[in-house]
Design a protein around this motif. Structure first.
Motif, mmCIF file in Angstrom:
data_model
loop_
_atom_site.group_PDB
_atom_site.id
_atom_site.type_symbol
_atom_site.label_atom_id
_atom_site.label_comp_id
_atom_site.label_asym_id
_atom_site.label_seq_id
_atom_site.Cartn_x
_atom_site.Cartn_y
_atom_site.Cartn_z
ATOM 1 N N SER A 6 -3.062 -14.530 3.198
ATOM 2 C CA SER A 6 -2.384 -15.728 2.710
ATOM 3 C C SER A 6 -0.916 -15.412 2.413
ATOM 4 N N ILE A 7 -0.127 -16.471 2.236
ATOM 5 C CA ILE A 7 1.288 -16.272 1.952
ATOM 6 C C ILE A 7 1.485 -15.527 0.633
ATOM 7 N N GLY A 8 0.596 -15.795 -0.342
ATOM 8 C CA GLY A 8 0.700 -15.097 -1.619
ATOM 9 C C GLY A 8 0.444 -13.610 -1.471
ATOM 10 N N GLU A 9 -0.584 -13.274 -0.689
ATOM 11 C CA GLU A 9 -0.903 -11.871 -0.474
ATOM 12 C C GLU A 9 0.187 -11.194 0.345
ATOM 13 N N PHE A 10 0.728 -11.932 1.332
ATOM 14 C CA PHE A 10 1.801 -11.387 2.166
ATOM 15 C C PHE A 10 3.047 -11.123 1.308
ATOM 16 N N SER A 11 3.251 -11.959 0.312
ATOM 17 C CA SER A 11 4.357 -11.767 -0.606
ATOM 18 C C SER A 11 4.226 -10.426 -1.330
ATOM 19 N N ARG A 12 2.988 -10.102 -1.740
ATOM 20 C CA ARG A 12 2.769 -8.826 -2.419
ATOM 21 C C ARG A 12 2.965 -7.648 -1.473
ATOM 22 N N THR A 14 5.009 -7.457 0.990
ATOM 23 C CA THR A 14 6.367 -7.338 1.528
ATOM 24 C C THR A 14 7.484 -7.386 0.484
ATOM 25 N N TYR A 15 7.142 -7.695 -0.762
ATOM 26 C CA TYR A 15 8.150 -7.847 -1.810
ATOM 27 C C TYR A 15 9.086 -9.020 -1.538
ATOM 28 N N LEU A 16 8.655 -9.964 -0.718
ATOM 29 C CA LEU A 16 9.415 -11.184 -0.475
ATOM 30 C C LEU A 16 8.725 -12.326 -1.204
ATOM 31 N N THR A 17 9.483 -13.139 -1.944
ATOM 32 C CA THR A 17 8.879 -14.224 -2.692
ATOM 33 C C THR A 17 8.314 -15.276 -1.748
ATOM 34 N N VAL A 18 7.396 -16.080 -2.270
ATOM 35 C CA VAL A 18 6.831 -17.172 -1.488
ATOM 36 C C VAL A 18 7.930 -18.150 -1.066
ATOM 37 N N ARG A 43 -0.701 -18.408 6.937
ATOM 38 C CA ARG A 43 -1.312 -17.088 6.948
ATOM 39 C C ARG A 43 -0.489 -16.183 7.864
ATOM 40 N N TYR A 44 -0.358 -14.963 7.413
ATOM 41 C CA TYR A 44 0.454 -13.989 8.137
ATOM 42 C C TYR A 44 -0.417 -12.837 8.620
ATOM 43 N N SER A 45 0.026 -12.234 9.722
ATOM 44 C CA SER A 45 -0.667 -11.067 10.253
ATOM 45 C C SER A 45 -0.116 -9.806 9.587
ATOM 46 N N THR A 46 -0.992 -8.840 9.404
ATOM 47 C CA THR A 46 -0.521 -7.563 8.863
ATOM 48 C C THR A 46 0.431 -6.868 9.835
ATOM 49 N N ASP A 47 0.430 -7.283 11.089
ATOM 50 C CA ASP A 47 1.391 -6.738 12.044
ATOM 51 C C ASP A 47 2.821 -7.171 11.707
#
Length: 273
Positions: A6-12, A14-18, A43-47
């Motif tokens: 999710s975007i929230g998890e991707f934020s964690r 990458t250190y980029l805010t939502v 939703r973002y890919s771990t890639d």
């Protein structure tokens, strides 16, 4: 194995805010791999984590977003590296510029040494010169290129300069940051240069003048202090002519590439008294 988050998890990750991630999506810089049609959840890919980390670092280096997009869209690793190298070179130039300004600012905190002013009457003389209207910010690069051209042309013709090179700066150059500059290298008397009259190069005559002269040692970052001291002396003791100031560069391009070693005479035109 690649996963989506999710975007929230991707934020964690990458250190980029939502908020930042949403903005990057809107400008097509970092687009989610999935968008739920009903909820609009991203939703973002771990890639994509590596790209996100790269974007974050480039933004910390103040790279504009369009340039970052060009990096990410580069067709291959070589093109990406070339764009990154170009930006790093600009950053290094800016850093060097900042160091020079800091050094100059520190110098302002200490009393300047009294300027030594000499008087000189210069006879008219011929020179190989090139005129151009120059923006003040471009002066350094223009002079470096032009004097290389002037000295190179004389060397190719087997002509030994009759003295150190110099330049004259019009009133507009100081008043509007844009004005005519004449770069020149003195010629021996009666030198014929018909084959050098190309690429803007031409034989010019520097007129006879009376000057108040001060020496400037070192880089040009604090050149204004020499101009200020010399101009003040002229205003208080002489009659200034509304004509171009003449600078004489006693260190030629072959002498040094270290600005700390530069020696420049500033020649202020004055009336005979």
């Amino acid at each position: 194995m690649t996963a989506t988050v999710s975007i929230g998890e991707f934020s964690r990750l990458t250190y980029l805010t939502v908020k930042t991630l949403r903005h990057y999506h809107e400008i097509a810089l970092l687009v989610p791999v999935e968008i739920d049609v009903g909820s609009g959840y991203r939703r973002y890919s771990t890639d994509q984590v590596a790209d996100a980390h790269l974007i974050r670092r480039l933004r910390r280096l103040d790279m504009p977003l369009p340039e970052i997009k060009a990096v990410l869209d580069a067709p291959d690793l070589g093109a990406r590296d070339a764009t990154l190298r170009a930006h790093l070179e600009r950053m290094e130039e800016q850093l060097q510029r900042t160091r020079e300004v800091v050094t100059s600012l520190r110098a302002l905190l200490t009393p300047a040494a009294p300027v030594t002013v000499e008087y000189r009457t210069s006879a008219a003389f011929p020179a190989l010169g090139l005129r151009a209207v120059i923006d003040r910010a471009d002066t350094g690069a223009w002079c470096e290129s032009t004097f290389g051209q002037l000295y190179g042309a004389l060397a190719a013709a087997g002509i030994e300069p009759a003295g150190p090179g110099g330049a004259t700066y019009s009133l507009d150059f100081f008043e509007h940051d844009l004005g005519e500059v004449l770069a020149y290298v003195p010629l021996p008397e009666d030198t014929e240069i018909p084959d050098l009259a190309r690429d803007g190069l031409a034989r010019v005559e520097l007129p006879a003048r009376r000057f108040a002269v001060a020496m400037h040692l070192g880089p040009f970052e604090d050149f204004d202090r020499t101009y200020g001291a010399l101009g003040t002396h002229v205003a208080e003791h002489d009659v200034s002519l509304l004509e171009p100031v003449r600078e004489i560069y006693l260190t030629s391009p072959d002498d040094t590439d270290n600005p700390a070693d530069y020696i420049t005479e500033v020649c202020w035109p004055i009336a005979h008294q």
